[in-house]
Design an enzyme around this catalytic site. Structure first.
Site, PDB file in Angstrom:
ATOM      1  N   HIS A 470       0.987  -1.216   0.144  1.00 44.17           N
ATOM      2  CA  HIS A 470       0.080  -0.090   0.058  1.00 44.17           C
ATOM      3  C   HIS A 470       0.625   1.171  -0.010  1.00 44.17           C
ATOM      4  O   HIS A 470       0.644   2.299  -0.836  1.00 44.17           O
ATOM      5  CB  HIS A 470      -1.003  -0.092   1.307  1.00 44.17           C
ATOM      6  CG  HIS A 470      -1.843   1.142   1.458  1.00 44.17           C
ATOM      7  ND1 HIS A 470      -2.963   1.197   1.312  1.00 44.17           N
ATOM      8  CD2 HIS A 470      -1.475   2.340   1.692  1.00 44.17           C
ATOM      9  CE1 HIS A 470      -3.668   2.356   1.269  1.00 44.17           C
ATOM     10  NE2 HIS A 470      -2.586   3.127   1.631  1.00 44.17           N
ATOM     11  N   GLU A 471       1.797   1.216   1.071  1.00 46.70           N
ATOM     12  CA  GLU A 471       2.547   2.403   1.013  1.00 46.70           C
ATOM     13  C   GLU A 471       3.240   2.647   0.009  1.00 46.70           C
ATOM     14  O   GLU A 471       3.735   3.749  -0.636  1.00 46.70           O
ATOM     15  CB  GLU A 471       3.506   2.503   2.244  1.00 46.70           C
ATOM     16  CG  GLU A 471       2.485   2.671   3.667  1.00 46.70           C
ATOM     17  CD  GLU A 471       1.544   3.678   3.575  1.00 46.70           C
ATOM     18  OE1 GLU A 471       1.673   4.538   2.974  1.00 46.70           O
ATOM     19  OE2 GLU A 471       0.600   3.489   4.373  1.00 46.70           O
ATOM     20  N   HIS A 474       1.441   4.363  -2.869  1.00 45.36           N
ATOM     21  CA  HIS A 474       1.584   6.042  -2.746  1.00 45.36           C
ATOM     22  C   HIS A 474       3.091   6.476  -3.104  1.00 45.36           C
ATOM     23  O   HIS A 474       3.076   7.664  -3.952  1.00 45.36           O
ATOM     24  CB  HIS A 474       1.316   6.486  -1.159  1.00 45.36           C
ATOM     25  CG  HIS A 474       0.047   6.293  -0.639  1.00 45.36           C
ATOM     26  ND1 HIS A 474      -0.790   6.759  -1.299  1.00 45.36           N
ATOM     27  CD2 HIS A 474      -0.556   5.708   0.256  1.00 45.36           C
ATOM     28  CE1 HIS A 474      -2.082   6.743  -0.679  1.00 45.36           C
ATOM     29  NE2 HIS A 474      -1.754   5.839   0.563  1.00 45.36           N
ATOM     30  N   HIS A 477       3.274   6.823  -6.940  1.00 46.68           N
ATOM     31  CA  HIS A 477       2.365   7.893  -7.566  1.00 46.68           C
ATOM     32  C   HIS A 477       3.332   9.196  -7.313  1.00 46.68           C
ATOM     33  O   HIS A 477       3.211  10.030  -8.270  1.00 46.68           O
ATOM     34  CB  HIS A 477       1.258   8.119  -6.442  1.00 46.68           C
ATOM     35  CG  HIS A 477       0.146   8.765  -7.094  1.00 46.68           C
ATOM     36  ND1 HIS A 477      -0.823   9.227  -6.233  1.00 46.68           N
ATOM     37  CD2 HIS A 477       0.059   9.191  -8.333  1.00 46.68           C
ATOM     38  CE1 HIS A 477      -1.961   9.886  -7.108  1.00 46.68           C
ATOM     39  NE2 HIS A 477      -1.274  10.070  -8.304  1.00 46.68           N
TER      40      HIS A 477
HETATM   41 ZN   LIG Z   1      -2.856   5.249   1.728  1.00 49.55          ZN
END
Ligand SMILES: [Zn+2]
Length: 681
Positions: A470-471, A474, A477
């Protein structure tokens, strides 16, 4: 102490941040200087002599706070991962001036006039693409922050914001204090039946810390959930549930009048700025755009979840009657988690801990880098000898398949006493295309994952593996951003869009071929046994309708209180929300139930998640839907990877997120994939 004569490292930071040289004593002088420089730059943009251009107005505005952002970001980061009393004091000392400066930017009349003057030039009226969006968004943001109000309006807006800051702070304090005011001391060991050993040990330790005999339980989350989930004694579960559901509803910590006042101030603020409701004000620049659209989104999901929700509730009652006999009563709210846990154990026989040996940290991280290499062609390579804030921290460089340098990141995975909890990603430097080529990005990811013990590698839970993915989503991105305007780059996107790149990564943690890249027993190298994998997949959707209804209920009361609710017609907001939440609850709520009096997401800060709680579900719909393109074409598809990279990850906020999404999917978001994945379709 560093002796004088050395430059202050916070004032002169290039790409390689000297984390090893920064000291608390440097924070205040550096911030004073950077703030004064920023004020000077602001005055210079406001007073540009001669004709307005994109360069001297918008580009200058985009860079106005860059040195301040960078230094403040580094200090905030150090305060959260390597704090000590002097650093915390220095950070707290500079915060108010910095935030006053940031909030004052849209209220600066000279700057606002300069932006409007540029917008009216022929260059301004003919802007296209990213630059057009930057100008339009800047004008909207300034208006939403009161730039167009007359003097009386600005004064009233300021007074509303001050009062909101005060009473939302008070709201949070009341929740904290009333949570802490409760304790339950259990003296007889027989009353503890059902609790797992970890919860028992924690309760005993909690009593010892207070010099008490017996076992002590509070309303903090780990205690509360342990009691609700495992404790056999029905009367004690009820007592704890009732205490929890009336937090912050008694003097001197009564949040009920505060909720009413917060809603009133938010309504007034929206009206003052020309919006019908607070939700419309907050959502204007998000993907949902307005309150009605977000409400319709939740109501649609509700209608698609309700049938399975009723079935799950019936199945749970039947399960209770199977074990306790047909005369067993209907479930009360303090029974639901307890019987659900028994039902889960009976149905799945799945122990999360059995997965740990298959998730050694280094393998997981190497597998993740392998995955993003397959999908996006990027290479992630560790570099040693880079200055860091703690010896546990690793540093990595990221290159494109052509060898072009994209940026670097720090990874700090394990807990320490000087580090805050949770997991997060942060962008330290936002790069992007520049006249002289490409400026690299710099970012970081932090977590508090299971640390290595006794010479063994760190063995993670499946949830922790998802957290890393998940991290890292980010971070991609941020690192893959190709946006020229800094304010529109990377993760600077709408709240209901920002979790798409991160949550989509978690999907690969549930796919066998992806797991086989990294899930290998740390001693034998064996992959996850098929029956264990099947159990893990099946247990994933246990009571998923009840979970979804709970989230939908929170999202909906949040939106309805910030759109349709009227105090004259609907009365007390706590009762209003209880009536509504009832439709989403597996058991009848008691009349004194006052959950929103302790709902800090909504009322613990002037905006916070107010009118934005739906974003959790919104992002899930997007990521489950977007992942179907990988699922259908092959989860390692380079072709879909390249599209996701160029149409979503590279774009930041340079286009409307709804357009970006349509650009990738070829259509509007469809909730079907989320419902299927959750076993609800
Ligand atoms: Zn998040």
């Amino acid at each position: 102490m560093q002796n004088s004569g050395h430059a202050n490292p916070l004032l002169d930071m290039d790409f390689r941040i000297p984390f090893d040289l920064i000291q608390a004593a440097q924070v205040e002088p550096a911030m004073a200087q950077l703030l004064s420089q920023a004020r000077g730059s602001l005055a210079a943009i406001a007073g540009v002599p001669g004709p307005r251009t994109f360069e001297n107005t918008m580009h200058a505005l985009d860079n106005l706070t860059e040195p301040l952002d960078r230094a403040l970001g580094v200090v905030r980061h150090l305060e959260s991962v390597a704090t000590y009393p002097e650093l915390r004091a220095a950070f707290n000392a500079v915060q108010p001036q910095a935030s006053a400066f940031y909030t004052g930017i849209p209220l600066d009349a000279g700057l606002w006039n300069g932006i409007k003057a540029f917008a009216a030039t022929s260059e301004g009226t003919q802007l296209k693409g990213e630059r057009r969006r930057f100008l339009d968004k800047t004008v909207e943001t300034f208006r939403r922050h009161g730039a167009d109000l007359d003097a009386a309006g600005k004064k009233r807006l300021e007074a509303i914001d001050v009062e909101l800051t005060q009473i939302t702070t008070k709201f949070g304090e009341n929740v904290l204090d009333s949570t802490n005011a409760f304790e339950l001391l259990i003296a007889r060991e027989a009353d503890l039946a059902g609790l797992p050993p970890t919860a028992l040990a924690a309760a005993r330790e909690s009593a010892v810390r207070k010099n008490l005999d017996g076992w002590r339980f509070t309303l903090q989350a780990p205690d509360y959930f342990a009691v609700m989930t495992y404790l056999d004694n029905h009367a004690i579960r009820r007592q704890v549930y009732e205490a929890f559901s009336v937090r912050a509803t008694a003097e001197p910590r009564d949040n009920r009048p505060i909720v009413a006042r917060i809603l009133e101030l938010r309504r007034e603020k929206a009206e003052l700025l020309g919006y019908g409701t607070f939700a419309d004000l907050v959502l204007e620049d998000r993907m949902a755009h307005n309150g009605a659209r977000a409400v319709a989104f939740l109501e649609d999901l509700k209608s698609k979840t309700e049938r399975r929700f009723q079935e799950e509730n019936r199945e749970l009652l039947e399960f209770r009657r199977e074990i306790e006999g047909p005369q067993a009563p209907a479930l009360e709210p303090w029974d639901v988690a307890y019987y659900a846990e028994k039902q889960r154990a009976a149905l799945y026989d799945f122990d999360e801990e059995a997965l740990r040996p298959y998730f050694p940290m280094q393998r997981v991280v190497a597998g993740l880098f392998d995955l993003v290499n397959r999908l996006y062609g990027i290479h992630v390579l560790e570099e040693t000898g880079v200055p860091v804030w703690d010896p546990q921290v690793r540093y990595y460089n990221v290159r494109d398949e052509t060898g072009a340098y994209l940026g670097g990141f720090y990874a700090d995975w394990y807990p320490r006493e000087n580090k805050r909890g949770g997991a997060w990603m942060d962008g330290l430097i936002t790069g992007g295309p520049a006249p002289d080529g490409f400026n690299p990005h710099l970012g970081l990811i932090c977590g508090n994952l299971t640390a290595p013990v006794g010479g063994k590698p760190a063995l993670l839970t499946h949830r922790e593996v998802e957290t890393i993915f998940h991290e890292f989503g980010h971070l991609l991105h941020h690192l893959l951003s190709r946006v020229e305007v800094r304010s529109l780059a990377g993760t600077n996107v709408a709240w209901d869009f920002v979790e798409l790149p991160s949550q989509i990564m978690e999907n690969w943690c549930w796919e066998r071929p992806a797991l086989d890249l990294f899930a290998c027993h740390w001693e034998t190298g064996a992959p996850i046994p098929q029956d264990l994998f099947q159990k893990m997949k099946r247990a994933r959707n246990f009571r998923s309708a009840a979970d979804q209804m709970r989230q939908l209920g929170f999202g909906l009361i949040d939106l309805l209180m910030h759109t349709r609710y009227s105090p004259e017609r609907d009365g007390d907001p706590v009762e209003y929300s209880r009536r509504l939440l009832q439709e989403f609850s597996p058991a009848p709520l008691p009349p004194q139930h006052a959950m929103i009096a302790a709902f800090t997401h909504l009322f613990g800060s002037p905006v916070g998640y107010g009118a934005g709680y739906y974003s959790y579900k919104w992002a899930e719909v997007l990521e489950a839907d977007a992942f179907t393109r990988f699922r259908d074409r092959g989860i390692f598809s380079r072709e879909i990877g390249a599209e996701f990279r160029s149409k979503i990850l590279a774009k930041g906020d340079s286009e409307d997120p709804a357009d970006l999404y349509r650009g990738f999917m070829g259509r509007e978001p469809d909730p079907r994939a989320l419902l299927e994945r959750s076993g609800l379709a």
